[in-house]
Enzyme design. Structure first.
Site, PDB file in Angstrom:
ATOM      1  N   THR A 127       0.834  -1.215   0.000  1.00  0.00           N
ATOM      2  CA  THR A 127       0.000   0.000   0.000  1.00  0.00           C
ATOM      3  C   THR A 127       0.863   1.257   0.000  1.00  0.00           C
ATOM      4  OG1 THR A 127      -1.462   1.295   1.435  1.00  0.00           O
ATOM      5  CG2 THR A 127      -0.106  -0.317   2.526  1.00  0.00           C
ATOM      6  N   ASP A 128       0.304   2.353  -0.512  1.00  0.00           N
ATOM      7  CA  ASP A 128       1.009   3.636  -0.473  1.00  0.00           C
ATOM      8  C   ASP A 128       1.144   4.162   0.950  1.00  0.00           C
ATOM      9  OD1 ASP A 128      -1.659   4.303  -0.046  1.00  0.00           O
ATOM     10  OD2 ASP A 128      -1.719   5.906  -1.547  1.00  0.00           O
ATOM     11  N   GLU A 129       0.370   3.592   1.898  1.00  0.00           N
ATOM     12  CA  GLU A 129       0.413   4.117   3.272  1.00  0.00           C
ATOM     13  C   GLU A 129       1.768   3.897   3.930  1.00  0.00           C
ATOM     14  OE1 GLU A 129      -3.048   3.744   5.697  1.00  0.00           O
ATOM     15  OE2 GLU A 129      -4.343   3.408   3.967  1.00  0.00           O
ATOM     16  N   TYR A 151      -1.152  -0.120  11.184  1.00  0.00           N
ATOM     17  CA  TYR A 151      -1.424  -0.803   9.908  1.00  0.00           C
ATOM     18  C   TYR A 151      -0.292  -0.539   8.916  1.00  0.00           C
ATOM     19  CZ  TYR A 151      -3.149  -1.346   5.130  1.00  0.00           C
ATOM     20  OH  TYR A 151      -3.259  -1.674   3.791  1.00  0.00           O
ATOM     21  N   ALA A 152       0.021   0.758   8.718  1.00  0.00           N
ATOM     22  CA  ALA A 152       1.034   1.113   7.728  1.00  0.00           C
ATOM     23  C   ALA A 152       2.399   0.543   8.116  1.00  0.00           C
ATOM     24  CB  ALA A 152       1.095   2.627   7.579  1.00  0.00           C
ATOM     25  N   LYS A 155       2.512  -3.097   7.256  1.00  0.00           N
ATOM     26  CA  LYS A 155       2.681  -3.300   5.812  1.00  0.00           C
ATOM     27  C   LYS A 155       4.114  -2.947   5.401  1.00  0.00           C
ATOM     28  CE  LYS A 155       0.044  -4.412   3.123  1.00  0.00           C
ATOM     29  NZ  LYS A 155      -0.396  -5.756   2.637  1.00  0.00           N
ATOM     30  N   PRO A 206     -20.156   9.636   9.406  1.00  0.00           N
ATOM     31  CA  PRO A 206     -19.176  10.240  10.316  1.00  0.00           C
ATOM     32  C   PRO A 206     -17.941  10.733   9.557  1.00  0.00           C
ATOM     33  CG  PRO A 206     -19.045   7.834  10.418  1.00  0.00           C
ATOM     34  CD  PRO A 206     -20.087   8.164   9.395  1.00  0.00           C
ATOM     35  N   TYR A 208     -14.391  12.448   9.544  1.00  0.00           N
ATOM     36  CA  TYR A 208     -13.307  12.769  10.484  1.00  0.00           C
ATOM     37  C   TYR A 208     -12.884  14.232  10.362  1.00  0.00           C
ATOM     38  CZ  TYR A 208     -12.108   7.924  11.754  1.00  0.00           C
ATOM     39  OH  TYR A 208     -12.102   6.657  12.251  1.00  0.00           O
TER      40      TYR A 208
HETATM   41  P1  NAD Z   1      -9.705  -7.121   3.056  1.00  0.00           P
HETATM   42  O1  NAD Z   1      -9.622  -6.832   4.515  1.00  0.00           O
HETATM   43  O2  NAD Z   1     -10.987  -6.877   2.341  1.00  0.00           O
HETATM   44  O3  NAD Z   1      -9.292  -8.635   2.773  1.00  0.00           O
HETATM   45  C1  NAD Z   1      -8.245  -9.268   3.466  1.00  0.00           C
HETATM   46  C2  NAD Z   1      -8.479 -10.762   3.359  1.00  0.00           C
HETATM   47  O4  NAD Z   1      -7.378 -11.432   4.001  1.00  0.00           O
HETATM   48  C3  NAD Z   1      -9.748 -11.234   4.055  1.00  0.00           C
HETATM   49  O5  NAD Z   1     -10.461 -12.105   3.207  1.00  0.00           O
HETATM   50  C4  NAD Z   1      -9.242 -11.974   5.290  1.00  0.00           C
HETATM   51  O6  NAD Z   1     -10.092 -13.049   5.703  1.00  0.00           O
HETATM   52  C5  NAD Z   1      -7.896 -12.470   4.797  1.00  0.00           C
HETATM   53  N1  NAD Z   1      -6.959 -12.722   5.904  1.00  0.00           N
HETATM   54  C6  NAD Z   1      -6.710 -11.919   6.969  1.00  0.00           C
HETATM   55  N2  NAD Z   1      -5.806 -12.491   7.762  1.00  0.00           N
HETATM   56  C7  NAD Z   1      -5.463 -13.673   7.182  1.00  0.00           C
HETATM   57  C8  NAD Z   1      -4.549 -14.706   7.523  1.00  0.00           C
HETATM   58  N3  NAD Z   1      -3.813 -14.646   8.652  1.00  0.00           N
HETATM   59  N4  NAD Z   1      -4.424 -15.771   6.696  1.00  0.00           N
HETATM   60  C9  NAD Z   1      -5.168 -15.837   5.552  1.00  0.00           C
HETATM   61  N5  NAD Z   1      -6.059 -14.900   5.198  1.00  0.00           N
HETATM   62  C10 NAD Z   1      -6.195 -13.824   5.997  1.00  0.00           C
HETATM   63  O7  NAD Z   1      -8.531  -6.266   2.399  1.00  0.00           O
HETATM   64  P2  NAD Z   1      -8.399  -5.663   0.925  1.00  0.00           P
HETATM   65  O8  NAD Z   1      -8.914  -4.281   0.926  1.00  0.00           O
HETATM   66  O9  NAD Z   1      -8.919  -6.643  -0.049  1.00  0.00           O
HETATM   67  O10 NAD Z   1      -6.815  -5.577   0.803  1.00  0.00           O
HETATM   68  C11 NAD Z   1      -6.059  -6.650   0.244  1.00  0.00           C
HETATM   69  C12 NAD Z   1      -4.591  -6.261   0.224  1.00  0.00           C
HETATM   70  O11 NAD Z   1      -4.417  -5.072  -0.533  1.00  0.00           O
HETATM   71  C13 NAD Z   1      -4.017  -5.973   1.612  1.00  0.00           C
HETATM   72  O12 NAD Z   1      -2.719  -6.515   1.670  1.00  0.00           O
HETATM   73  C14 NAD Z   1      -3.980  -4.459   1.691  1.00  0.00           C
HETATM   74  O13 NAD Z   1      -2.949  -4.023   2.546  1.00  0.00           O
HETATM   75  C15 NAD Z   1      -3.724  -4.103   0.241  1.00  0.00           C
HETATM   76  N6  NAD Z   1      -4.213  -2.787  -0.183  1.00  0.00           N
HETATM   77  C16 NAD Z   1      -5.520  -2.426   0.032  1.00  0.00           C
HETATM   78  C17 NAD Z   1      -5.971  -1.192  -0.421  1.00  0.00           C
HETATM   79  C18 NAD Z   1      -7.411  -0.776  -0.227  1.00  0.00           C
HETATM   80  O14 NAD Z   1      -7.748   0.390  -0.512  1.00  0.00           O
HETATM   81  N7  NAD Z   1      -8.312  -1.644   0.194  1.00  0.00           N
HETATM   82  C19 NAD Z   1      -5.098  -0.311  -1.060  1.00  0.00           C
HETATM   83  C20 NAD Z   1      -3.767  -0.702  -1.261  1.00  0.00           C
HETATM   84  C21 NAD Z   1      -3.340  -1.940  -0.830  1.00  0.00           C
END
Ligand code: NAD
Length: 329
Positions: A127-129, A151-152, A155, A206, A208
């Site tokens: 992530t960009d974070e 979180y960041a 990651k 809500p 922020y």
């Molecule tokens: P999400 O929370 O919707 O999905 C995460 C999935 O991972 C869930 O299905 C969860 O059950 C599974 N999970 C969690 N812990 C686990 C474990 N220990 N073992 C196996 N599975 C596990 O998240 P998302 O929004 O789909 O994000 C997916 C990825 O993309 C993440 O790595 C996130 O950091 C990255 N990302 C997300 C965004 C965003 O805007 N959503 C942006 C950039 C990067």
């Protein structure tokens, strides 16, 4: 060809898997997909087809080395989405521990198992974070990592684990760093679905602080296309920023959602600002554009309108989650 996708029942992972099964990604149209997911509160089996001849669903934890060593052999590639992903949950005291367990230890456990498996290619989805916050200009991949939230930080830790496994063991691995995603099937704890589902139920939203925080938005379909370009053409050890160029303040985004749901500004409820709330995110994505021919395809206004329409048309999907367990944050 066989591909293993972790976090495959989440928002972005499930979009990627549905695309793979629909034959949308060049070179992998007939690939067999192993969808690995722990099914935490964020994972939803209903995000994937119940059955498909090219899909195997495995409920399991990326922190489980025994499972991974059994499961990985025979796969050609791994795309690693699994993570704890909701910033607000990572701010809540003990809640942060799970972020470091899954995001850092899970990535290390997965990559260690990959080393012993014969898997040839890995994409680690980040992530960009990890860059922190930027007042002016945009981050390139060379920017220092200055994460501001647990979180960041978790990651950023996972990105460094990924880099170390490339450098130490020669793993053919690339990292992607994407801006905020939006689209269907996103958990209603995240800002766009939270606001849309609240408004569809006639409740307030809500916002922020003063709402001046700026985020860059990208449709999940564009993110997944970019990840696939990196899977096929990304270089080992390289990082690829992925962005959409759509920067909006949270207030302007909220006003768009009010308009799309036919609600008035009186539905905005200002709430105290989030701790360590990054002011602005902005991605320089010139590398992936120049090297891999990436270009986002989904127009933001249209993509947002379609996303709102999807939540309006699929209340059964989100009501089960929004009013179910795990909704306390
Ligand atoms: P999400 O929370 O919707 O999905 C995460 C999935 O991972 C869930 O299905 C969860 O059950 C599974 N999970 C969690 N812990 C686990 C474990 N220990 N073992 C196996 N599975 C596990 O998240 P998302 O929004 O789909 O994000 C997916 C990825 O993309 C993440 O790595 C996130 O950091 C990255 N990302 C997300 C965004 C965003 O805007 N959503 C942006 C950039 C990067």
């Amino acid at each position: 060809m066989r591909i293993l996708v972790t976090g495959a029942a989440g928002f972005i992972g499930s979009h990627y898997v549905r695309g793979l099964l629909a034959g949308e990604y060049p070179g992998w149209e007939s690939a067999h997909v192993t969808a690995l997911d722990k099914l935490t509160y964020a994972g939803n089996r209903a995000n994937l087809p119940a059955t498909h001849e090219r899909l195997t669903f495995v409920r399991g934890d990326v922190c489980d080395p025994v499972l991974l060593r059994d499961l990985l052999p025979g796969h050609d590639a791994v795309v690693h989405f699994a993570a704890e992903s909701h910033v607000d949950r990572s701010l809540a005291g003990a809640g942060a521990g799970e972020f470091f367990r899954t995001n850092v230890m899970g990535t290390q456990t997965l990559l260690d198992a990959v080393l012993h498996s014969g898997v040839e290619r890995v994409v680690h989805v980040s992530t960009d974070e990890v860059y922190g916050s930027i007042e002016q200009g945009s981050w390139t991949e060379k920017w220092p990592l200055e994460p501001n939230t647990p979180y960041a930080a978790s990651k950023a830790g996972s990105d460094l684990v990924a880099r170390a496994y490339w450098r130490t063991h020669g793993l053919d691995l690339s990292v992607t760093r994407c801006s905020n995603n939006y689209g269907p099937y996103q958990h209603p704890e995240k800002v766009i679905p939270l606001f849309v589902t609240n408004l569809l139920e006639g409740r307030g939203v809500p916002l922020y602080g003063d709402g001046r925080n700026v985020r860059e938005w990208l449709h999940v379909a564009d993110h997944c296309r970019a990840i696939h370009l990196v899977l096929n053409g990304g270089q080992p050890g390289e990082i690829y920023n992925i962005g959409g160029g759509n920067e909006y303040t949270n207030r302007d985004l909220t006003l768009k959602l009010l308009e799309l749901t036919g609600a008035g500004e009186d539905m905005i409820h200002q709430v105290p600002d989030r701790k360590a709330h990054d002011l602005r995110y902005s991605i320089d994505e010139s590398k992936i554009r120049a090297e891999l021919g990436y270009a986002p395809q989904v127009d933001f206004e249209q993509g947002l309108a379609e996303t709102v329409a999807w939540y309006r048309d699929n209340p059964d999907w989100w009501k089960a989650i929004a009013h179910g367990p795990g909704r306390e944050l």
